[in-house]
Design an enzyme around this catalytic site. Structure first.
Site, short mmCIF file in Angstrom:
data_model
loop_
_atom_site.label_atom_id
_atom_site.label_comp_id
_atom_site.label_asym_id
_atom_site.label_seq_id
_atom_site.Cartn_x
_atom_site.Cartn_y
_atom_site.Cartn_z
N PRO A 67 0.83 -1.20 0.00
CG PRO A 67 0.22 -0.78 2.23
CD PRO A 67 0.99 -1.75 1.36
CD1 TRP A 68 -2.28 4.41 -1.50
CD2 TRP A 68 -1.74 5.77 0.18
NE1 TRP A 68 -3.45 4.86 -0.93
CE2 TRP A 68 -3.15 5.71 0.09
CE3 TRP A 68 -1.17 6.58 1.18
CZ2 TRP A 68 -3.99 6.41 0.95
CZ3 TRP A 68 -2.01 7.27 2.03
CH2 TRP A 68 -3.40 7.19 1.92
CE LYS A 122 1.58 -2.13 -8.51
NZ LYS A 122 0.66 -1.18 -7.85
N PRO A 123 5.30 -2.11 -5.46
CG PRO A 123 6.76 -0.34 -5.95
CD PRO A 123 6.50 -1.79 -6.26
CD GLU A 135 -1.49 2.81 -7.95
OE1 GLU A 135 -2.73 2.86 -8.09
OE2 GLU A 135 -0.88 1.81 -7.51
CB SER A 179 -9.42 -0.55 -0.97
OG SER A 179 -9.43 -1.12 -2.28
CD GLU A 218 -3.88 -4.71 6.99
OE1 GLU A 218 -5.06 -4.37 7.26
OE2 GLU A 218 -2.98 -3.90 6.77
CB CYS A 231 -5.35 -0.31 7.89
SG CYS A 231 -3.97 -1.18 8.68
CD GLN A 273 -7.10 9.08 1.10
OE1 GLN A 273 -7.41 8.44 0.09
NE2 GLN A 273 -7.56 8.76 2.30
CD GLU A 330 -9.99 2.06 5.95
OE1 GLU A 330 -9.04 1.77 6.71
OE2 GLU A 330 -10.20 1.45 4.87
#
Length: 485
Positions: free
Chosen positions: A155-156, A180-181, A183, A233, A255, A289, A338, A387
């Site tokens: 996740p970012w 894979k990070p 984006e 998500s 997760e 989270c 965001q 959330e």
């Protein structure tokens, strides 16, 4: 290792080499403190790139899984040391597009990454199986074996910590791993390739592919990847499960989101409860989270609690600012999307409850927002049930224990919950009754490497950290031995 004065990392890391992507598509990343351009040449790995990485991993897997524990441990520990040595540089790369201050978050997050590699290095020769008596004539042995080629989609909001949580157990168990990070925060992961090579990983064992959702989809649906771990998500997690089902039924660990309640009883230590609840909202500007976004306070202590909570959160608001400033406590939200999402929740929240404080943009550039408190919110209101992923909390009162347990469990989320009380019987009773993967007593929003991290309900499947974390990346094999002749 490097500095921000040098060229930013912008190549894939495949088979121990930095290479250009076959795909010509590129990502653009921006600095959330002012929306300035950071880079517009971050590669999006496509099908050819992923196939190349998988082929390299398959070639490396037989030797990697047979490497002696001492040799494999040495490599993981070396990588951990290199992450520690380069923590300021790696954190600065994350900060460029995440906006997280180093002292308030970046230093902790980088340490979590290296700690994971150190912790799981110790598991390499301790992943014991089982054996069962042979009184019936058959000896039964259960082995834990690596899956093969695995992948992690990070996740970012925790671009460094989640690398450790996913890659370290996979590699320790003898798997090869493709990272894979996100984006939104790809730079630190791309820079990690040099450290992977320097640590002594054989070619193909640990690779890094940047990209967007299309890259993640290719990994999740690849027929030769045997396991994928995803943090993000709920909707995307469901898509990954579907892709696994439609491809090769690869192992999936998820997760996902949370809406974590903190329950504060009249007999709590007030200062302790307030401190934990505020810090559990403000960390990483609420982009966590398991942030304590729901706070239920028993009626008798509510006036004192709300006064202290508001005052402490106002102090945090004074610390909103430039993430490059060492005194900053809260940086911006990660990007314009965001910021729009969180602002939308706050705007609609005015019709769903009473705004007690905050809710406004800070400054006229970037994506800074004040920590926000709503009260008098109905149980089914959007700001209570969804959330938000920002520094927005809903505070409500309650009368009795049974009532508040029911209200806390009235949710599709089940990641974390906390209870504050000096009554140990009540504390254990309530912590056990929470429908959540993790419960805290007189603390909140914590994770420890030694114990499982993950959620119930729609907050996820599987666990990270602890023994459970490494077993997510293993296949249990039963061996039966005929002892009758």
């Amino acid at each position: 290792m490097g500095s921000l004065n040098e060229k930013l990392p912008n190549q894939l890391f495949i088979n121990n080499e930095f290479v250009n992507a076959k795909s010509k598509k590129m990502l653009t990343v921006r600095n959330p403190k002012d929306n300035s351009l950071v880079a517009d040449d971050i590669p999006i790995a496509g099908a050819e790139d992923i196939d190349a990485a998988v082929a390299a991993a398959e070639a490396a897997f037989p030797a990697w899984k047979k490497m002696t524990p001492d040799e494999r441990r040495k490599i993981l520990l070396k990588l951990a040391d290199l992450v520690d040595e380069n923590t300021e540089y790696l954190s600065s790369l994350s900060r460029l597009t995440l906006g997280s201050p180093f002292e308030a978050f970046g230093k902790f997050e980088s340490a979590m990454c290296s700690k994971a590699f150190k912790y799981y290095a110790g598991w390499i020769d301790k992943l014991a199986g089982q054996s069962f008596p042979a009184e019936d004539g058959f000896m039964k042995i259960v082995r834990n074996e690596p899956l093969g080629v695995t992948a992690g989609i990070c996740p970012w909001n925790g671009p460094l910590a989640t690398i450790g949580q996913k890659a370290a157990p996979a590699l320790a168990a003898g798997n090869c791993f493709i990272l894979k990070p996100s984006e939104k925060t790809p730079l630190a992961a791309l820079a990690l390739g040099g450290l992977i090579h320097q640590a002594g990983f054989p070619p193909g064992v640990f690779q890094v592919l940047s990209g967007d959702g299309s890259t993640g989809a290719l990994l999740a649906s690849h027929m030769r990847i045997r396991g994928v771990s995803f943090t993000g998500s709920i909707p995307t997690g469901k898509k990954i499960l579907e892709m696994s089902a439609k491809s090769n039924l690869k192992r999936v660990a998820l997760e996902l989101g949370g809406k974590s309640p903190a329950v504060v009883f009249d007999d709590c230590n007030l200062d302790n409860a307030v401190t934990w609840c505020v810090n559990a909202l403000a960390a990483n500007t609420g982009q966590v989270c398991f942030a304590a976004t729901l706070v239920y306070v028993q009626e008798g202590i509510y006036p004192k609690f709300i006064e202290a909570y508001k005052a402490k959160l106002l102090e945090k608001t004074k610390g909103v600012g430039d993430p490059e400033d060492p005194s900053t406590q809260l940086g911006p939200l990660v990007d314009e999307a965001q910021f729009g999402r969180v602002s939308g929740f706050i705007e609609r929240g005015h019709q769903q409850g009473k705004l007690l404080m905050g809710g406004k943009r800070v400054g006229d550039k970037g994506f800074f927002i004040e920590p926000t408190i709503f009260t008098d919110v109905k149980q089914d209101a959007e700001i209570r049930t969804q959330e938000i992923f920002g520094p927005v909390s809903v505070i409500a009162t309650f009368k009795e224990e049974d009532e508040i347990i029911k209200r806390c469990n009235d949710s599709e989320y089940g990641l974390m919950a906390g209870v504050f009380t000096q009554d140990i019987n009540r504390a254990l009773r309530v912590a056990s009754e929470f429908e959540s993967g993790m419960s805290c007593i007189n603390c909140m929003s914590m994770a420890h490497m030694q114990v499982p991290f993950g959620g119930s309900k729609q907050s996820g499947i599987g666990r990270e950290m602890g023994e459970s974390g490494i077993k997510e990346f293993t296949e249990r094999k039963t061996i039966l031995i005929n002892m009758t002749y």
